[in-house]
Design a protein around this motif. Structure first.
Motif, short mmCIF file in Angstrom:
data_model
loop_
_atom_site.label_atom_id
_atom_site.label_comp_id
_atom_site.label_asym_id
_atom_site.label_seq_id
_atom_site.Cartn_x
_atom_site.Cartn_y
_atom_site.Cartn_z
N PHE A 39 -59.66 -71.67 -33.07
CA PHE A 39 -59.40 -71.25 -31.70
C PHE A 39 -57.93 -71.36 -31.34
O PHE A 39 -57.45 -70.65 -30.46
CB PHE A 39 -60.24 -72.07 -30.70
N SER A 40 -57.22 -72.24 -32.02
CA SER A 40 -55.79 -72.40 -31.76
C SER A 40 -55.05 -72.65 -33.06
O SER A 40 -55.65 -73.11 -34.04
CB SER A 40 -55.54 -73.57 -30.79
N PRO A 41 -53.76 -72.36 -33.10
CA PRO A 41 -52.98 -72.64 -34.31
C PRO A 41 -52.63 -74.12 -34.40
O PRO A 41 -52.90 -74.90 -33.49
CB PRO A 41 -51.72 -71.79 -34.11
N TRP A 42 -52.02 -74.50 -35.53
CA TRP A 42 -51.57 -75.88 -35.71
C TRP A 42 -50.22 -76.12 -35.05
O TRP A 42 -49.88 -77.26 -34.74
CB TRP A 42 -51.45 -76.19 -37.21
N SER A 43 -49.46 -75.07 -34.85
CA SER A 43 -48.12 -75.19 -34.28
C SER A 43 -47.84 -73.97 -33.41
O SER A 43 -48.30 -72.85 -33.74
CB SER A 43 -47.07 -75.29 -35.39
N ALA A 44 -47.08 -74.16 -32.35
CA ALA A 44 -46.68 -73.02 -31.53
C ALA A 44 -45.86 -72.03 -32.35
O ALA A 44 -45.83 -70.83 -32.04
CB ALA A 44 -45.87 -73.50 -30.32
N ARG A 45 -45.21 -72.50 -33.41
CA ARG A 45 -44.43 -71.61 -34.27
C ARG A 45 -45.32 -70.62 -35.02
O ARG A 45 -44.86 -69.55 -35.40
CB ARG A 45 -43.59 -72.42 -35.27
N GLN A 46 -46.56 -71.00 -35.26
CA GLN A 46 -47.48 -70.09 -35.94
C GLN A 46 -47.92 -68.95 -35.01
O GLN A 46 -47.95 -67.80 -35.40
CB GLN A 46 -48.68 -70.87 -36.47
N GLY A 47 -48.31 -69.29 -33.79
CA GLY A 47 -48.37 -68.32 -32.72
C GLY A 47 -49.54 -67.38 -32.62
O GLY A 47 -49.51 -66.45 -31.81
N HIS A 48 -50.61 -67.57 -33.40
CA HIS A 48 -51.77 -66.68 -33.33
C HIS A 48 -53.05 -67.49 -33.46
O HIS A 48 -53.04 -68.66 -33.83
CB HIS A 48 -51.73 -65.62 -34.43
N GLU A 105 -62.63 -79.77 -36.21
CA GLU A 105 -61.41 -80.46 -35.78
C GLU A 105 -61.30 -80.36 -34.27
O GLU A 105 -61.62 -79.32 -33.67
CB GLU A 105 -60.18 -79.83 -36.43
N ALA A 106 -60.83 -81.43 -33.66
CA ALA A 106 -60.75 -81.47 -32.20
C ALA A 106 -59.88 -80.36 -31.64
O ALA A 106 -60.11 -79.89 -30.52
CB ALA A 106 -60.22 -82.84 -31.75
N SER A 107 -58.89 -79.93 -32.41
CA SER A 107 -57.98 -78.89 -31.91
C SER A 107 -58.72 -77.61 -31.57
O SER A 107 -58.28 -76.85 -30.70
CB SER A 107 -56.87 -78.61 -32.93
N ASN A 108 -59.84 -77.35 -32.24
CA ASN A 108 -60.65 -76.17 -31.95
C ASN A 108 -61.84 -76.48 -31.05
O ASN A 108 -62.21 -75.66 -30.20
CB ASN A 108 -61.17 -75.56 -33.25
N GLU A 109 -62.44 -77.63 -31.23
CA GLU A 109 -63.72 -77.93 -30.59
C GLU A 109 -63.59 -78.49 -29.18
O GLU A 109 -64.55 -78.43 -28.40
CB GLU A 109 -64.53 -78.90 -31.47
N HIS A 110 -62.43 -79.02 -28.82
CA HIS A 110 -62.29 -79.66 -27.50
C HIS A 110 -62.46 -78.68 -26.36
O HIS A 110 -62.70 -79.07 -25.20
CB HIS A 110 -60.93 -80.35 -27.37
N ILE A 111 -62.35 -77.38 -26.64
CA ILE A 111 -62.37 -76.37 -25.57
C ILE A 111 -63.69 -76.36 -24.80
O ILE A 111 -63.74 -75.92 -23.66
CB ILE A 111 -62.08 -74.97 -26.13
N THR A 112 -64.78 -76.87 -25.41
CA THR A 112 -66.07 -76.87 -24.72
C THR A 112 -66.11 -77.92 -23.61
O THR A 112 -66.99 -77.87 -22.76
CB THR A 112 -67.21 -77.15 -25.70
N VAL A 243 -55.93 -88.10 -38.52
CA VAL A 243 -54.98 -87.46 -37.61
C VAL A 243 -55.28 -85.96 -37.48
O VAL A 243 -55.36 -85.42 -36.37
CB VAL A 243 -53.53 -87.67 -38.11
N CYS A 244 -55.46 -85.27 -38.59
CA CYS A 244 -55.68 -83.82 -38.54
C CYS A 244 -57.00 -83.46 -37.88
O CYS A 244 -57.18 -82.34 -37.38
CB CYS A 244 -55.59 -83.22 -39.94
N TRP A 245 -57.96 -84.39 -37.87
CA TRP A 245 -59.23 -84.13 -37.22
C TRP A 245 -59.19 -84.38 -35.71
O TRP A 245 -59.88 -83.69 -34.96
CB TRP A 245 -60.32 -85.05 -37.79
N ASP A 246 -58.41 -85.37 -35.28
CA ASP A 246 -58.57 -85.90 -33.93
C ASP A 246 -57.51 -85.48 -32.92
O ASP A 246 -57.73 -85.61 -31.72
CB ASP A 246 -58.64 -87.43 -33.99
#
Length: 355
Positions: A39-48, A105-112, A243-246
């Motif tokens: 749902f989101s990238p790992w860095s704003a530099r990736q951007g998609h 990973e929380a970076s994608n799943e937290h949106i709910t 770290v990468c999960w949370d």
């Protein structure tokens, strides 16, 4: 012989550019592809971060390549919806699609807005989801109440060739766990001896099906440029679990990776301007007996990578096409194999083939 595929990183490229890239990859001799699902990238530099499931239909239609996707059912996705998505692609493109199912990973799943469970609960939820998806693909009506809830779900369009559910691991322990339920295994680049131990752990525990490997790499005409690409695009991806999960926001990854240097990036990315070096690395991985190797060039301009590897690297390797999956209606002895493509997935690897 080994299947050599490309990885479509939705976090880094516009989906139209990714579609053009996988089409070109097929023309240049790559024989398979796999896709992230974020749902989101790992860095704003990736951007998609486009929606992988829409893109997969287009990519399967535009090429003759088999495709896989890395997906995390249970929070952002209900398992019945993922079963329907898998079933639809499997029905439209028989024998060409597989899914790796991870704990997320929380970076994608937290949106709910739902709480992010601890790891043991995420693994238990994943196992429930795998069983639900398998039952639905088998034509059963499913009701379930546990860490996920399903009420009288049934798939009305089912594939003749059941897409595989692939297990993912970066440790021997996880590889053994995947062997309980997966049709195959996928892991990410690591020292050869570590990979050999994981493969042995999976097979010794009764693991079946193909074993696939995702390799992150950075190549450019000069060593300085290859290093700059890797550092810019992948320094947010060097952190081991948890770290990468949370971490749950892109700017969090950017903050914690501010001081990451190229030596840390080299732990998870093969960085070199020497095509011979990349060829040697890939040959060493293939010698482990893996069935498929998926190449992820971490840069955002894939054309130079595809041109160079298509012309200079693939011809030096034993490249084969992915085997076709067997029909659901075939008996194992008729198919000549104990199962179809890989199935199932465990906790996510560092550097992430899983999503």
């Amino acid at each position: 012989m080994t299947v050599y595929g490309v990885h479509a990183s939705h976090e880094q490229l516009h989906p139209s550019d990714l579609l053009a890239a996988v089409t070109k990859a097929e023309q240049l001799g790559f024989t398979a592809a796999m896709s992230s699902d974020h749902f989101s990238p790992w860095s704003a530099r990736q951007g998609h971060s486009a929606f992988a499931w829409s893109w997969l239909g287009a990519a399967l239609q535009a090429t003759d390549l088999p495709f896989g996707v890395v997906n995390a059912p249970g929070q952002r996705y209900h398992p019945a919806i993922i079963a329907q998505a898998i079933s639809t692609l499997g029905a439209m493109f028989p024998g060409r699609f597989w899914a790796a199912l991870g704990s997320g990973e929380a970076s994608n799943e937290h949106i709910t807005g739902d709480p992010w469970p601890r790891k043991d609960l995420r693994n238990a939820r994943l196992r429930e989801c795998v069983d639900i998806i398998r039952a639905l693909l088998a034509g059963e009506e499913v009701s379930h109440r546990g860490l996920v809830t399903v009420d009288r779900a049934r798939l009305w369009t089912r594939p003749e060739v059941e897409p595989a559910l692939v297990g993912a691991a970066v440790s021997e322990e996880t590889a053994r766990w995947c062997a309980e339920w997966a049709d195959g295994l996928i892991t990410v680049g690591a020292p050869v001896e570590k990979l050999r131990r994981m493969i042995d752990a999976y097979r010794d525990a009764g693991g079946r099906g193909p074993i696939n490997l995702q390799i992150h790499l950075s190549w450019a005409e000069t060593a300085e440029e290859a290093e700059a690409i890797a550092l810019d695009q992948w320094r947010s991806n060097v952190f081991d679990p948890p770290v990468c999960w949370d971490l749950d926001m892109t700017d969090h990854f950017d903050v914690v990776s501010e001081e990451v240097g190229i030596d840390q990036v080299r732990r998870v990315v093969n960085v070199s301007s020497d095509l011979g070096q990349h060829t040697g690395w890939l040959a060493e991985y293939a010698a482990l007996g893996v069935d498929g190797i998926y190449l992820h060039h971490v840069g955002q301009d894939l054309d130079p990578f595809l041109d160079a590897f298509g012309a200079k690297v693939l011809p030096q390797l034993d490249v084969t096409k992915a085997p076709e999956a067997r029909s659901l209606h075939e008996k194992p002895e008729e198919s000549g194999a104990p199962g179809g493509l890989p199935s199932g997935e465990g906790p996510q690897p560092t550097g992430r083939p899983v999503s």
